[in-house]
Design an enzyme around this catalytic site. Sequence first.
Site, short mmCIF file in Angstrom:
data_model
loop_
_atom_site.label_atom_id
_atom_site.label_comp_id
_atom_site.label_asym_id
_atom_site.label_seq_id
_atom_site.Cartn_x
_atom_site.Cartn_y
_atom_site.Cartn_z
NE ARG A 111 -4.13 1.73 0.95
CZ ARG A 111 -5.09 2.12 0.10
NH1 ARG A 111 -5.04 1.77 -1.18
NH2 ARG A 111 -6.10 2.82 0.52
CB THR A 388 -9.18 -1.24 -7.43
OG1 THR A 388 -9.08 -0.09 -6.61
CG2 THR A 388 -8.45 -2.38 -6.77
CB THR A 406 -5.91 0.35 -6.85
OG1 THR A 406 -6.83 1.28 -7.38
CG2 THR A 406 -5.47 0.83 -5.48
CB SER A 459 -6.81 -0.46 1.37
OG SER A 459 -7.19 -1.12 0.18
N GLY A 480 -13.36 -1.93 -7.08
CA GLY A 480 -14.65 -1.35 -6.70
C GLY A 480 -14.62 -0.48 -5.47
N1 GLY Z 1 -8.38 2.79 -3.30
C1 GLY Z 1 -9.40 1.86 -2.99
C2 GLY Z 1 -9.05 1.02 -1.82
O1 GLY Z 1 -7.89 0.79 -1.55
O2 GLY Z 1 -9.92 0.57 -1.14
#
Ligand code: GLY
Length: 577
Positions: A111, A388, A406, A459, A480
């Site tokens: 992330r 994503t 994403t 996330s 999504g």
């Molecule tokens: N950017 C969407 C998520 O990580 O949930």
Amino acid sequence: MRPLLSLCLAVFLAAPTLFADFAQADQTPIIDYRTRFLPQVAQHGMVAGPEKLAAEIGVDILRRGGNAVDAAVATGFALAVTYPRAGNIGGGGFMLVHLAEENRQLVIDYRETAPAAAGSALFLDEKGEVDRRKEFFSRASAGVPGSVAGLTLALEKYGTMSLKEVMQPAIALARDGFEVSYALNYEIGSRAERLLQDPVARKLFFHEDGSRYGIGETWRQPELAWTLQHIADKGRDGFYKGEVARRIAADMAANDGLITEADLAGYRALERKPVRGTYGDFEIVAPPPPSSGGVHIIQMLNILEGYDLAALGHNSAAYLHLLAESMKRAYADRSEYLADPDFYPVPVAKLIDKQYAAKLRKTIDPKRATPPEEIAPGRHMPGESTDTTHYTVADRHGNVVTNTYTLNFSFGSHIAVPGTGMLLNNEMADFAARPGHTNAFGLREGAANKIEPGKRPLSSMTPTLVMRDGKPWLATGSPGGSIIITAVMQTALNAMTFDMNIASAAAAARIHNQWLPDRVAVESGISPDTIKLLQDMGHTVETSPRTLGRTQSIMLSDGWLYGATDTRRPGGWVAGY
Ligand code: GLY
């Protein structure tokens, strides 16, 4: 569950002529339906993903003797070329790996992180209001990218091939170009207005006159090829240090962005233990915080385990009511308790506790929707555009990789870094810009998820493995934004509870409720009678104009791999051999 039988029946009913191919292939273990409208069946290896070329690249790696991690890394870099709306080197994600030999699962958390200069008021204007343009479409909306660190870490620790080998197909595609598909032409077209506003993105995605590349036209990305070659030659340092890092930092400095060379050099992907739960005889394995997905899928399944869902019937009003009520309770908790665990003590064990789920279950009236104000986060606890992308890989050794990554929105912030061919993510929008208020996906975000330097934004990405008899049985995930968690859960429930083969499980109509706003989104396919019954119970129901998520799944059963892409969106592909 007899998936082979039910799958054969589904294939037979859908396309009897294909049985000729099935018979011809009988001499070999290869049963390979070259179509995206049916699930693939394969024995040796498979990739299910959002785009054909990248899925085929992954399978080619498997054919050449690579393992699932090699193929997943190759597919990840290839999607950065062929699927620019979400495939990326400028974003981040979560990879869940099952290692067959050790019978062990692990998560690679790649992330993005907040740059050192980011503070909690980053997106607030002088009146204390959230400046949405800055939050979504500026360089300040970019987190320090994690994808290159995550993919290279996975390969170094668990792959068998060199970075050069697995990246070569992606570099060739970027350098030599590839034919624009219907799906890519459509995706760029749907975001053209904003992409054209950034001169660098304009040059990347359009002809000089601003027109789009046509279907079948060759699209080349020489600058992206240059960046990928740096990574292939130097590993993670080829991205986080040296000329690529300098170009990113220089563009940031010139345009009010925050990411510095020091931020890039300091980025680390982390290996984490997955979060685990059970649902009947099945074990659920999914990413822990900073993803909220694993915690809340398990929490919702814990609640739902107390009902005879099969007896209620798939997508009956009674069933959908229970789904919606369990979703509301989980998302209420998400708003308060989920964040980067390195900054906030997320009460994971409590949230996935079966006793806690039993208490929440008691608050559900089987005949009436609970108003959202009656659901306070953790009351009974002891003590995303919506883009994503996801792909899933299985190899002949029994290893499985399920990966979601994403740029946040489709095409991220729609801003590209000069000289790199790379789009920037707008993942900083997943933080609580103003705690207590909603984010880009309408999710209420609490102070636990406020912006802090070095922190990972919360996330919903949920690459998930369902184990049966101690072995991987279903691997799935979805794009999504906030919808990811409920899309993955329903796909798993369709298979676990309603005995659906993976093609049906992926395409069956879904719903979504995230506590606030107070509404149940339903896909077309939920009948008007059912909607009326839900409304009579007090639910506000809205039919979604698009599919709620898009799963890419592989089921492992009877020694076979059954793959399915959710065929309701264009471009998905299952490749196998
Ligand atoms: N950017 C969407 C998520 O990580 O949930």
